[in-house]
Design a protein around this motif. Structure first.
Motif, short mmCIF file in Angstrom:
data_model
loop_
_atom_site.label_atom_id
_atom_site.label_comp_id
_atom_site.label_asym_id
_atom_site.label_seq_id
_atom_site.Cartn_x
_atom_site.Cartn_y
_atom_site.Cartn_z
N LEU A 131 0.83 -1.21 0.00
CA LEU A 131 0.00 0.00 0.00
C LEU A 131 0.86 1.25 0.00
O LEU A 131 0.53 2.25 -0.66
N GLN A 132 1.97 1.24 0.75
CA GLN A 132 2.88 2.38 0.76
C GLN A 132 3.50 2.59 -0.61
O GLN A 132 3.63 3.72 -1.09
N TYR A 133 3.89 1.49 -1.27
CA TYR A 133 4.43 1.59 -2.62
C TYR A 133 3.39 2.22 -3.56
O TYR A 133 3.69 3.15 -4.32
N PHE A 134 2.17 1.68 -3.49
CA PHE A 134 1.11 2.19 -4.36
C PHE A 134 0.84 3.67 -4.10
O PHE A 134 0.71 4.46 -5.04
N LEU A 135 0.74 4.05 -2.83
CA LEU A 135 0.40 5.44 -2.51
C LEU A 135 1.49 6.39 -2.99
O LEU A 135 1.20 7.49 -3.47
N THR A 136 2.75 5.97 -2.87
CA THR A 136 3.85 6.82 -3.35
C THR A 136 3.76 7.02 -4.86
O THR A 136 3.93 8.14 -5.36
N VAL A 137 3.47 5.96 -5.59
CA VAL A 137 3.30 6.07 -7.04
C VAL A 137 2.09 6.96 -7.36
O VAL A 137 2.14 7.80 -8.27
N ALA A 138 1.01 6.80 -6.61
CA ALA A 138 -0.19 7.62 -6.83
C ALA A 138 0.10 9.09 -6.59
O ALA A 138 -0.47 9.96 -7.25
N GLN A 139 0.97 9.40 -5.64
CA GLN A 139 1.32 10.79 -5.36
C GLN A 139 2.28 11.36 -6.39
O GLN A 139 2.18 12.52 -6.78
N GLU A 140 3.23 10.53 -6.83
CA GLU A 140 4.24 11.00 -7.78
C GLU A 140 3.75 10.94 -9.23
O GLU A 140 4.20 11.72 -10.07
N LEU A 141 2.85 10.00 -9.52
CA LEU A 141 2.35 9.76 -10.88
C LEU A 141 3.48 9.50 -11.87
O LEU A 141 3.41 9.86 -13.06
N LEU B 241 -0.53 -6.19 -7.20
CA LEU B 241 -1.63 -5.57 -6.47
C LEU B 241 -2.88 -5.50 -7.35
O LEU B 241 -3.99 -5.80 -6.91
N GLU B 242 -2.71 -5.10 -8.60
CA GLU B 242 -3.84 -5.03 -9.53
C GLU B 242 -4.44 -6.42 -9.74
O GLU B 242 -5.67 -6.58 -9.79
N ALA B 243 -3.57 -7.42 -9.86
CA ALA B 243 -4.05 -8.79 -10.05
C ALA B 243 -4.82 -9.27 -8.82
O ALA B 243 -5.87 -9.92 -8.93
N GLU B 244 -4.30 -8.93 -7.63
CA GLU B 244 -4.95 -9.35 -6.39
C GLU B 244 -6.32 -8.72 -6.25
O GLU B 244 -7.29 -9.36 -5.82
N SER C 272 -7.87 -2.41 -12.62
CA SER C 272 -6.76 -1.58 -13.09
C SER C 272 -6.69 -0.33 -12.25
O SER C 272 -7.70 0.37 -12.07
N LEU C 273 -5.53 -0.04 -11.72
CA LEU C 273 -5.35 1.12 -10.85
C LEU C 273 -4.76 2.31 -11.58
O LEU C 273 -4.90 3.45 -11.12
N PHE C 274 -4.11 2.05 -12.72
CA PHE C 274 -3.41 3.11 -13.44
C PHE C 274 -3.75 3.09 -14.92
O PHE C 274 -4.03 2.04 -15.50
#
Length: 293
Positions: A6-16, A39-42, A46-48
């Motif tokens: 979740l931390q990995y995902f949130l960082t990517v979501a913030q940085e884009l 994460l998307e598979a789980e 699609s998140l991005f």
């Protein structure tokens, strides 16, 4: 779903941007990309939306980013509180939720004295309306709230702390500004700004019904700071608890006590029922109970 993911995902979501996020997380880009794909598979969504240089969040991604921030904050908060409880020391961040006017009415009489007694305490003070505060306490985001009655108390332990009158706030340029009091019937034809929270709306409308007259509501507000400039520009009259005087500019405003009849509201401290408070919050709760507000 792991907190690290979740931390990995949130960082990517913030940085884009995967490259920038990997650099910020101090990991290489391929493992980060794999974690996101897993994460998307789980989750089965699609998140991005992936572009050549930049990525965008899908609607599912935006929702997960919102929830991930909440989950990670809660995990961090829980870790901190458990550490403090194990040490049996009164320190760390104390989460307090408070309404705008309750903040002005209560916190200045409590926090300075409490801070002298417990100097290792720091504060996370969040301001919102009573409904939002009740929801945040139920979710465990905050420990203690200060709100204005009425509210649904079924899920909370509540202590009534003090009472306040309601007043009329007008521009210094308003024809009524020279008065110090005003009878309720004099406000019936004035364009009024009143709180938006439904129980308070009902209270105010019922107040006018006591004199068998309706009121003319021009505007609803959830934070009085947002409409004070409109009051100063003489658009209307705000009905507010008297504590508004403690944080508004009396050089541009006049405050009139409303009489015939007067109206009282009550301020309460609340906590979630059957919820074990961290050490610092429990100490704070008991400290407030000892004060004569």
């Amino acid at each position: 779903m792991e907190l690290r993911t979740l931390q990995y995902f949130l960082t990517v979501a913030q940085e884009l941007n995967i490259t920038h996020a990997a650099r910020k997380l101090n990991i290489s880009q391929p493992p980060l990309s794999r974690q996101l794909a897993q994460l998307e598979a789980e989750l089965g969504v699609s998140l991005f939306i992936r572009g050549k240089r930049k990525i965008q969040l899908t609607e599912e991604g935006k929702y997960l980013a919102q929830q991930a921030e909440h989950i990670l904050n809660m995990a961090n908060h829980t870790t901190q509180q458990l550490t403090q409880m194990g040490e049996q020391t009164v320190k760390g961040f104390l989460s307090i939720d408070v309404t705008e006017t309750c903040s002005a009415s209560i916190l200045p009489d409590i926090i300075p004295i409490f801070q002298k007694r417990y100097p290792l305490i720091s504060y996370d003070i969040w301001c919102g309306n009573s409904n939002d505060i009740c929801q945040r306490l139920e979710q465990g985001i905050a420990e203690i709230g200060f709100i204005r009655e009425p509210f649904n108390s079924s899920n909370f332990e509540a202590v009534s702390l003090k009472k306040e009158t309601w007043i009329a706030v007008v521009s210094k340029d308003h024809p009524l500004a020279a008065q110090t009091t005003i009878q309720l019937h004099e406000l019936c034809e004035e364009p009024l700004f009143i709180p938006s929270r439904q129980p308070l709306q009902s209270e105010i409308h019922n107040w006018f019904l006591e004199i068998s007259k309706p009121c003319h509501v021009l505007c609803l507000y959830n934070q009085i700071a947002s409409i004070i400039p409109l009051i100063i520009s003489n658009m209307g009259i705000a009905i507010s608890p008297v504590s508004v005087k403690r944080y508004t500019d009396n050089g541009k405003l006049a405050y009139l006590n409303i009489i015939a009849p007067e109206h009282i509201s009550f301020l309460s401290m609340i906590r979630k029922r059957h919820h074990v408070l961290p050490t610092n919050a429990e100490v704070f709760w008991n400290f407030v109970l000892e004060q004569n507000l």
